[in-house]
Design a protein around this motif. Sequence first.
Motif, PDB file in Angstrom:
ATOM      1  N   VAL A  71       0.844  -1.205   0.000  1.00 36.32           N
ATOM      2  CA  VAL A  71       0.000   0.000   0.000  1.00 36.32           C
ATOM      3  C   VAL A  71       0.878   1.255   0.000  1.00 36.32           C
ATOM      4  O   VAL A  71       1.802   1.380   0.790  1.00 36.32           O
ATOM      5  N   GLU A  72       0.556   2.155  -0.899  1.00 39.72           N
ATOM      6  CA  GLU A  72       1.350   3.382  -1.016  1.00 39.72           C
ATOM      7  C   GLU A  72       0.496   4.583  -0.612  1.00 39.72           C
ATOM      8  O   GLU A  72      -0.660   4.699  -1.062  1.00 39.72           O
ATOM      9  N   VAL A  73       1.070   5.468   0.205  1.00 41.07           N
ATOM     10  CA  VAL A  73       0.317   6.668   0.600  1.00 41.07           C
ATOM     11  C   VAL A  73       0.224   7.593  -0.606  1.00 41.07           C
ATOM     12  O   VAL A  73       1.217   7.908  -1.252  1.00 41.07           O
ATOM     13  N   LYS A  74      -0.977   8.021  -0.932  1.00 37.26           N
ATOM     14  CA  LYS A  74      -1.193   8.910  -2.081  1.00 37.26           C
ATOM     15  C   LYS A  74      -1.542  10.322  -1.650  1.00 37.26           C
ATOM     16  O   LYS A  74      -1.248  11.283  -2.335  1.00 37.26           O
ATOM     17  N   GLU A  75      -2.259  10.445  -0.528  1.00 39.21           N
ATOM     18  CA  GLU A  75      -2.670  11.784  -0.063  1.00 39.21           C
ATOM     19  C   GLU A  75      -2.591  11.860   1.462  1.00 39.21           C
ATOM     20  O   GLU A  75      -2.850  10.857   2.137  1.00 39.21           O
ATOM     21  N   VAL A  76      -2.294  13.043   1.952  1.00 36.18           N
ATOM     22  CA  VAL A  76      -2.304  13.290   3.397  1.00 36.18           C
ATOM     23  C   VAL A  76      -3.067  14.590   3.617  1.00 36.18           C
ATOM     24  O   VAL A  76      -2.768  15.598   2.983  1.00 36.18           O
ATOM     25  N   GLU A  77      -4.043  14.550   4.509  1.00 36.76           N
ATOM     26  CA  GLU A  77      -4.775  15.787   4.845  1.00 36.76           C
ATOM     27  C   GLU A  77      -4.759  15.940   6.360  1.00 36.76           C
ATOM     28  O   GLU A  77      -4.728  14.936   7.085  1.00 36.76           O
ATOM     29  N   THR A  78      -4.822  17.170   6.831  1.00 35.62           N
ATOM     30  CA  THR A  78      -4.955  17.367   8.278  1.00 35.62           C
ATOM     31  C   THR A  78      -6.421  17.637   8.591  1.00 35.62           C
ATOM     32  O   THR A  78      -7.082  18.443   7.925  1.00 35.62           O
ATOM     33  N   THR A  79      -6.944  16.924   9.607  1.00 34.21           N
ATOM     34  CA  THR A  79      -8.343  17.111  10.013  1.00 34.21           C
ATOM     35  C   THR A  79      -8.399  17.103  11.539  1.00 34.21           C
ATOM     36  O   THR A  79      -8.035  16.111  12.150  1.00 34.21           O
ATOM     37  N   ASN A  80      -8.827  18.186  12.141  1.00 34.06           N
ATOM     38  CA  ASN A  80      -8.975  18.283  13.616  1.00 34.06           C
ATOM     39  C   ASN A  80      -7.764  17.728  14.363  1.00 34.06           C
ATOM     40  O   ASN A  80      -7.906  16.806  15.176  1.00 34.06           O
ATOM     41  N   GLN A 129      -4.459  -4.667  -5.920  1.00 33.71           N
ATOM     42  CA  GLN A 129      -5.926  -4.580  -6.057  1.00 33.71           C
ATOM     43  C   GLN A 129      -6.354  -3.276  -6.723  1.00 33.71           C
ATOM     44  O   GLN A 129      -7.497  -3.137  -7.124  1.00 33.71           O
ATOM     45  N   ASP A 130      -5.426  -2.337  -6.835  1.00 36.35           N
ATOM     46  CA  ASP A 130      -5.688  -1.039  -7.448  1.00 36.35           C
ATOM     47  C   ASP A 130      -6.897  -0.336  -6.819  1.00 36.35           C
ATOM     48  O   ASP A 130      -7.713   0.269  -7.503  1.00 36.35           O
TER      49      ASP A 130
END
Length: 433
Positions: free
Chosen positions: A302-311, A323-324
């Motif tokens: 599994v490859e990290v594609k996005e990182v967001e900050t939430t609370n 598995q794409d």
Amino acid sequence: MQDRVYDLIGVGIGPFNLGLAALLEPVTKIKSLFIEQKTKFQWHPGLLIEGSSIQVPFLADLVTMAEPSNKFSFLSYLKAKSRLYQFYFWEEFHIPRREYNHYCQWVAEQLSSCCFGQQVESINWQEESQLFAVKTQDIKNNTSLTYDCKNLVLGVGSVPQIPACFQNMKSESLFHSAEFLDRREILRQSKSVTVIGSGQSAAEIFYELLQEQENYQYEINWCTRSSGFLPMEYSKLGLEHFSPDYIHYFYSLSPQKRDDLIKKQDLLYKGISFSTINKIYDLLYERSVAENYPNIKLRSGVEVKEVETTNNRYRLTYRHSHQDERFSHETDCIILATGYRHAVPNCIANIRDLMQWDEKGRYNINFDYHLGLTKDIPNRIFVQNAELHTHGIGSPDLGLGCYRNSVIINTLAGETVYPVKRQNIFQQFGIAA
Ligand SMILES: Cc1cc2nc3c(=O)[nH]c(=O)nc-3n(C[C@@H](O)[C@@H](O)[C@H](O)COP(=O)(O)OP(=O)(O)OC[C@H]3O[C@@H](n4cnc5c(N)ncnc54)[C@H](O)[C@@H]3O)c2cc1C
């Protein structure tokens, strides 16, 4: 002024330049100075985890593989510290990382050629005197000094590798594995910790977090884009790749062949040690008795594609390579155990034009570790641990430091000070010459 002229100045004091300083100590005809920005020798301080050991036998100390009778050997250190009997009864080859660091500190303290707390800011080539001018900045009092030298050796190591989606996101709760020990309290207060990567550092950090999980009750996610949590090669014939013989063979290949080969050799030098995998599995097994499964998730591919900050948390979105498909989870802390990369140091900006570069912008390195230059001058610039693309996977290996330093010293001295043998192993790489 004349006594400020050195035959050799070393930039950086990690194990490789420290080994060079130690091996040069009895070589009086080469006047050397080694300059380090840290105020004392420190080997990967953020990862001196209790229970972690070096991944090469103790014989890969700073001097033994070049000259076993050298006074700076690991065995001499043990004798000086009155630990010989304890080491003898301990009967282990792979010493604790903390002890390797302490041994290196013991060597550094005895070498007058090693100077700490000074950052090399710039290096200039002086046509008239045919010398390099090395300008340093004192870390504590901001004063600067300039030293002249005939030759240079760059031993600046590598820098943390941060994946593209995490660039500019570094914080107290999102950091590289190199800072692990400094951030422990934050981890202990988290509800969820995520470790990314599947090299030795990632595994050691996961194990450390797992050991403390019952006390701090956090969830642990361990994710890697590799196809598994795979072991690093440690069979005896496999280890022969870390020999002078393999360096000779690898160097003889074309640049294209070398690049192709390196891409297929990850598990020779990048995976997890068998013993760490065993320790992790054994602890998971014991913790899961009576259906008391630990709160962990291990995912490979599994490859990290996005990182967001939430609370005050992070939302990570991954893609599974086979598995794409994508999935997300939230976590409080992220540890990037994503390795290191070689970086050309800023301090050489003014001498870049003096150096030859290959078509991929990498150093053009001769067999004896000096760089190809654009001027016909007798001065040399050597590199340590920056020659993966020319000399192969042994480049960062502590067990080959003595060999590389012997070659460098013999070139500088213009004679054989430390003999190096062409044949050292049982197998033959390539067709015999
Ligand atoms: C956590 C970890 C564990 C490892 N364990 C092993 C192991 O068990 N066995 C093995 O074979 N290999 C191991 N390795 C790989 C090995 O290559 C490194 O451990 C080793 O430290 C590399 O030594 P170095 O001298 O190239 O660089 P470093 O140890 O990185 O030292 C470079 C030094 O240069 C200094 N510097 C940089 N720029 C300047 C400047 N401008 N002025 C002054 N100083 C400067 C830096 O402050 C630093 O101290 C490990 C690597 C890591 C990250």
